[in-house]
Design a protein around this motif. Structure first.
Motif, PDB file in Angstrom:
ATOM      1  N   HIS A  22      -7.683   0.161  -5.595  1.00 24.61           N
ATOM      2  CA  HIS A  22      -8.379  -0.235  -4.365  1.00 24.61           C
ATOM      3  C   HIS A  22      -7.496  -1.120  -3.493  1.00 24.61           C
ATOM      4  O   HIS A  22      -7.405  -0.934  -2.281  1.00 24.61           O
ATOM      5  CB  HIS A  22      -9.685  -0.955  -4.719  1.00 24.61           C
ATOM      6  CG  HIS A  22     -10.432  -1.426  -3.512  1.00 24.61           C
ATOM      7  ND1 HIS A  22     -10.274  -2.684  -2.987  1.00 24.61           N
ATOM      8  CD2 HIS A  22     -11.318  -0.793  -2.714  1.00 24.61           C
ATOM      9  CE1 HIS A  22     -11.037  -2.807  -1.927  1.00 24.61           C
ATOM     10  NE2 HIS A  22     -11.690  -1.676  -1.737  1.00 24.61           N
ATOM     11  N   SER A  23      -6.841  -2.080  -4.111  1.00 23.90           N
ATOM     12  CA  SER A  23      -5.969  -2.990  -3.373  1.00 23.90           C
ATOM     13  C   SER A  23      -4.835  -2.236  -2.686  1.00 23.90           C
ATOM     14  O   SER A  23      -4.530  -2.482  -1.510  1.00 23.90           O
ATOM     15  CB  SER A  23      -5.409  -4.045  -4.336  1.00 23.90           C
ATOM     16  OG  SER A  23      -4.496  -4.881  -3.669  1.00 23.90           O
ATOM     17  N   GLU A  26      -6.144  -0.137   0.173  1.00 24.00           N
ATOM     18  CA  GLU A  26      -6.455  -1.019   1.299  1.00 24.00           C
ATOM     19  C   GLU A  26      -5.192  -1.297   2.119  1.00 24.00           C
ATOM     20  O   GLU A  26      -5.217  -1.272   3.342  1.00 24.00           O
ATOM     21  CB  GLU A  26      -7.065  -2.311   0.761  1.00 24.00           C
ATOM     22  CG  GLU A  26      -7.803  -3.114   1.794  1.00 24.00           C
ATOM     23  CD  GLU A  26      -8.574  -4.252   1.137  1.00 24.00           C
ATOM     24  OE1 GLU A  26      -7.945  -5.101   0.464  1.00 24.00           O
ATOM     25  OE2 GLU A  26      -9.798  -4.295   1.315  1.00 24.00           O
TER      26      GLU A  26
END
Length: 160
Positions: A22-23, A26
């Motif tokens: 996810h990081s 992003e």
């Protein structure tokens, strides 16, 4: 007991891997947004509209649901995207109280300019995985996402 600990460790490792993915995604979205002079949420809204639009436009509620964000935030951001001529908003033919949104030709052209970069990015993301492996992984992640929603609901209402 050892089997429970092993399962718990596997689940914790999975969660931390998802946090890492996810990081990184992003950061990728921020980069795409910057290339078009947008914020990350604006980029994601455009991508959600592109994904959901089947020729009739997309409602703000549909976009909010896809992105798991509040509908008023979508309304605010889509008005800005409309002012930038990246988004067309028109009353729904079914109910004029609602707005249907779609990407403009300008938005499609801007996104199209990124296609070579997107192909390179996708190749990097899929490195070491063939199409069948990626499809298998996506099916499993869809199932896990469904189970996470159920677990979250159960936790919220106190049945866990």
């Amino acid at each position: 007991m050892a089997e429970e600990q092993k399962t718990d460790r596997s689940i914790r490792d999975f969660v931390w891997n998802i946090v890492e993915v996810h990081s990184q995604l992003e950061e990728i979205h921020k980069s795409w947004a910057q290339l078009l002079g947008l914020t990350e949420p604006q980029w994601l809204i455009l991508m959600a509209i592109d994904e959901l639009d089947e020729g009739r436009g997309v409602s703000g509620i549909g976009v909010a649901g896809k992105l798991r964000i509040h509908p008023p935030f979508v309304t605010n951001q889509t008005k800005q995207l409309e002012a930038m001529q990246l988004l067309a908003r028109k009353p729904s033919p079914d109910d004029a109280r609602f707005v249907q949104m779609s990407l403009t030709d300008k938005a499609r052209a801007e996104i199209s300019k990124l296609s070579r970069l997107r192909e390179a990015l996708n190749a990097t993301l899929m490195e070491g995985l063939d199409e069948a492996s990626f499809e298998y992984l996506n099916k499993r992640l869809t199932s896990i996402a469904k189970n996470c929603r159920l677990a979250s609901q159960k936790l919220t209402i106190g049945v866990l």
